[in-house]
Design a protein around this motif. Sequence first.
Motif, short mmCIF file in Angstrom:
data_model
loop_
_atom_site.label_atom_id
_atom_site.label_comp_id
_atom_site.label_asym_id
_atom_site.label_seq_id
_atom_site.Cartn_x
_atom_site.Cartn_y
_atom_site.Cartn_z
N ILE A 171 0.69 -0.62 -0.24
CA ILE A 171 0.47 0.65 -0.03
C ILE A 171 0.59 1.27 0.29
O ILE A 171 0.96 2.63 -0.63
N ASP A 172 1.88 0.98 0.76
CA ASP A 172 2.45 3.00 0.62
C ASP A 172 3.75 2.31 -0.22
O ASP A 172 3.24 3.85 -0.44
N ILE A 173 4.23 1.68 -1.04
CA ILE A 173 4.33 2.17 -2.58
C ILE A 173 3.09 2.77 -3.38
O ILE A 173 2.96 3.21 -4.70
N GLY A 174 1.98 2.10 -3.53
CA GLY A 174 0.51 2.42 -4.53
C GLY A 174 0.44 3.97 -3.99
O GLY A 174 0.14 4.20 -5.05
N VAL A 175 0.53 4.19 -2.69
CA VAL A 175 0.25 5.07 -2.50
C VAL A 175 1.29 6.26 -2.94
O VAL A 175 0.68 6.97 -3.93
N ARG A 176 2.39 6.29 -3.08
CA ARG A 176 3.73 6.64 -3.39
C ARG A 176 3.49 6.76 -5.25
O ARG A 176 3.50 8.40 -5.67
N VAL A 177 2.67 5.61 -5.72
CA VAL A 177 2.67 5.61 -7.35
C VAL A 177 1.30 6.93 -7.49
O VAL A 177 1.48 6.88 -8.93
N ALA A 178 0.28 6.10 -6.31
CA ALA A 178 -0.92 7.03 -7.35
C ALA A 178 -0.71 8.72 -7.38
O ALA A 178 -1.05 9.15 -8.19
N LYS A 179 0.15 9.19 -6.81
CA LYS A 179 0.29 10.36 -6.38
C LYS A 179 1.31 10.71 -7.47
O LYS A 179 0.40 12.05 -8.26
N HIS A 180 2.24 9.98 -8.11
CA HIS A 180 2.61 10.91 -8.72
C HIS A 180 2.06 10.57 -10.65
O HIS A 180 2.11 11.13 -11.19
N ALA A 181 0.76 9.06 -10.23
CA ALA A 181 0.27 9.03 -11.36
C ALA A 181 -0.80 10.22 -11.46
O ALA A 181 -0.86 10.69 -12.60
N ILE A 182 -1.13 10.57 -10.36
CA ILE A 182 -1.97 11.86 -10.75
C ILE A 182 -1.53 13.09 -10.47
O ILE A 182 -2.24 13.68 -11.32
N GLU A 183 -0.53 13.85 -10.79
CA GLU A 183 0.06 14.51 -10.96
C GLU A 183 0.39 14.64 -12.52
O GLU A 183 0.75 15.46 -12.81
N SER A 184 0.61 13.59 -13.62
CA SER A 184 1.52 13.19 -14.83
C SER A 184 -0.41 13.64 -15.33
O SER A 184 -0.21 13.48 -16.74
N ASP A 185 -1.21 13.32 -14.44
CA ASP A 185 -3.00 13.06 -15.45
C ASP A 185 -3.43 13.06 -14.71
O ASP A 185 -4.58 12.07 -13.93
N PRO A 186 -4.11 14.52 -14.17
CA PRO A 186 -5.32 14.42 -13.44
C PRO A 186 -6.17 14.54 -13.16
O PRO A 186 -7.27 14.38 -12.84
N GLY A 187 -6.70 14.30 -15.01
CA GLY A 187 -7.66 14.18 -15.32
C GLY A 187 -8.66 12.12 -15.29
O GLY A 187 -9.28 12.09 -15.55
N ASN A 188 -7.12 11.43 -14.57
CA ASN A 188 -8.08 10.04 -14.74
C ASN A 188 -8.30 9.97 -13.49
O ASN A 188 -7.25 9.78 -12.50
N ASP A 189 -9.80 9.81 -13.77
CA ASP A 189 -10.42 9.55 -12.09
C ASP A 189 -10.06 7.86 -11.98
O ASP A 189 -10.36 7.45 -10.52
N GLY A 190 -9.45 7.47 -11.84
CA GLY A 190 -9.13 6.04 -11.96
C GLY A 190 -8.19 5.93 -11.04
O GLY A 190 -7.94 5.57 -9.54
N TYR A 191 -7.35 7.16 -10.45
CA TYR A 191 -6.29 7.02 -10.10
C TYR A 191 -6.39 7.39 -9.13
O TYR A 191 -6.15 6.91 -7.91
#
Length: 793
Positions: free
Chosen positions: A735-755
């Motif tokens: 989960i910890d890695i997942g949270v970090r990865v999700a934050k990176h993903a949202i920064e790169s693509d804020p319009g993706n609701d799946g993240y």
Amino acid sequence: MKSEPFEPFPSKFPMHLLARSPASLIFRRSSSSSISSNSSAVCNYVIAQLDRFLSSPHCPTRDCLSRSHALIITSGNSANPFFSAKLIYLYASSNSPFSSIEIFRGTPNKDAFLWNSIIKSHFSNGLYSRSLELFSEMRSADCLPNHFTLPMVASACGEAGWPNFGMCVHGLASKCGLLGCSSAVGSSLVYMYSKSGEIGDACKIFDEMPDRDVVAWTAVLVGCLQNGEEEKGLEFLCEMLSCDVRPNSRTMEGAFQACGNMGALLEGSCLHGLMVKNGAGSSPVVQSSVLSMYTKCECPDEAYRSFCEVVDKNIFTWTSVIGVHARVGKMRECISLFHQMQDAEFYPDRIVISCMLLGFGNSMNVLEGKTFHGLVLRRRYLFDQMVDNALLSMYCKFRQLDIANKLFDRGNKLDKERWNIMVLGYGKIGLEENCIKLFKEMHYLGIEADSNSLVSVISSSSRMRENSIGRQFHCYAIKCLMDSDVSVANSLIDFYGSCGDLSMAHSIFSKAMRDVVSWNTLMSAYAHNKRYVDAISLFNRMRLKGISPNSATLVTVLSACSNLASLEDGERIHQFITENQFKLNVSLATALIDMYAKCGKLEKSRQIFDSMNKRDVISWNVMISCYGMHGDAKSAIDVFQLMENSNRRPNNLTFLGLLSACAHSGLVKEGKYLFDRMESYSIKPDLKHYACMVDLLGKSGDLKGAEELVLSMPMSPDGGIWGALLSACRIHGEIDIGVRVAKHAIESDPGNDGYYVLLSNMCTSIGRWEEAEMVRRTMKGRIEERRAGWSAI
């Protein structure tokens, strides 16, 4: 022993004796003692000279002919039809048909023989309309034609383009019963109807002929050739040979021309063998025809052998053999032949130079092409518009637009060929905007576009996805009556297929003249738009119409079978390939490998792959991907090793297939090795390669390594990479890695609701309620910012 040309009087002949002799005595031998010995000698001499005039096969000079004519008049024989016919013939042979008509008019009691002579004098000088007018006069004089008259008249109708008059001649021949008594009459009618474009009527006349000689067979064969019925002409040739009629040089010339026009190399080679067997190969006409046939079939080796057999080589034969080598890209042989031609003291004309330049362009020999350009300038060969346009075309193919533009700017601004070459050049290079812009400028100046330019701009519109511009060019094609052109219609079918407008594509296909490319283009359009069933149905319809598919057709329909996983259709097409003895080239064999693999027959795919004598990189890639698709990564790696051992250089798709196979099979060690191996081939990994590696590391549980790989990427990760890594984190509970990865993903693509959903769920699973609530509010705020949709219903 060669006879001497007829000379009516020696230079020292006593003309005064002839002038004193009565005309009535010239052709009457008398025993009267009142005739002096001098008069008797003159009489005998004149008789001998007139006999020689009638029997001499030579055409005398104009002066000799005039003296002979004077002798005939002074001897009282101007009304004699035999002398008149001879004079008419000789004047016609010396290109003086008007003198012939004066003699004819002055001769009383005109019979069919004399009418034939005057008609022939005009016919042989190309005065076909005048010869038909004389035939009308003959009929008005109530003189019936014979089997010598009608062949000339019928042939004149064909040459003059008087089909209605020819039909009247046909009726007269039937009425007079001349069709059955002379094959020359029937042959001339066959020729007449063929020249008039009525090949069906010509064949009917031929079928009704009771006696068919070689002239008749040649007439119907050449007639079929003139009307674009080459295959039918060859059928007549086969029937002729089965009737034991020996062809002459004109027959063979027509037959070789038919084979060349059809590209029928096998039939032409058999005909060549028959010619050699019958000993008919010594004729210069036949030798040139054989050379022409092999050049049209683009068979340079056989063309060169035929060229060597030509005894009297001329500029045409040299041009033919150089041209065929240039078209197929054999420029080394082409240059050698060019030098041999000069050694044989034949000066290269503009056609030879243009062939050479176009050959360099087609073979992409840039250095040699520029060198030859320099040679043309140094030796000051003929440099006209044709050569200039060939140079322009060569530099366009070399993609050297700076030189091409200079050549274009310095030339004739109103020459339509130059504009069309430049439009085509821009289109082939991929400069679609320049291509369309130049075409519009060309249209503004009123310069006529050809079909190649129109095809180029339609294709450019298709590649640019400029649907409105493509439709404008369609309207232009209709306005200029070019939409019926096969190549233009095919490009329009492709354009509308790429736009997804398949109804319009099918409409154009239904109305246009179709060739095999038309069928292939519509079939590809169906496959491109995922209408695979329609593509297979079109192939079946094509076969029912009796149209022979080519390898491109079969590759397209096999691709449709692959996407449908239709083993039954695929096997049926494979059987069709085997039964019709199609050459299993690289692309066709690769399509079969792909089809069998996607239909679950991996063993059959490998069997076909192993049977291939030649494989390109696509073949290797497909076989590797097939194993990867079935989860057999080890076999995929084995094929890759075979590929390396065969000195075939892999490309980025090769490694993509290998990494995908490793990801499916979980071969982490092998995947890392292959990923690192890309560097040794100077291949830079793209997003798809990184996605495979992230998927491979993520499935194996090495999430930290996957995260480090993503963060070290030289380009921004896309949604596929972030999604693969987030899914792996959720599956393995990191989960910890997942949270970090999700934050990176949202920064790169804020319009993706799946993240946001994934991040919220992961925060909730570890008890970070406040953080999860904050993520939900952020996502809700984004949704409220979106414009609400509405309906008019």
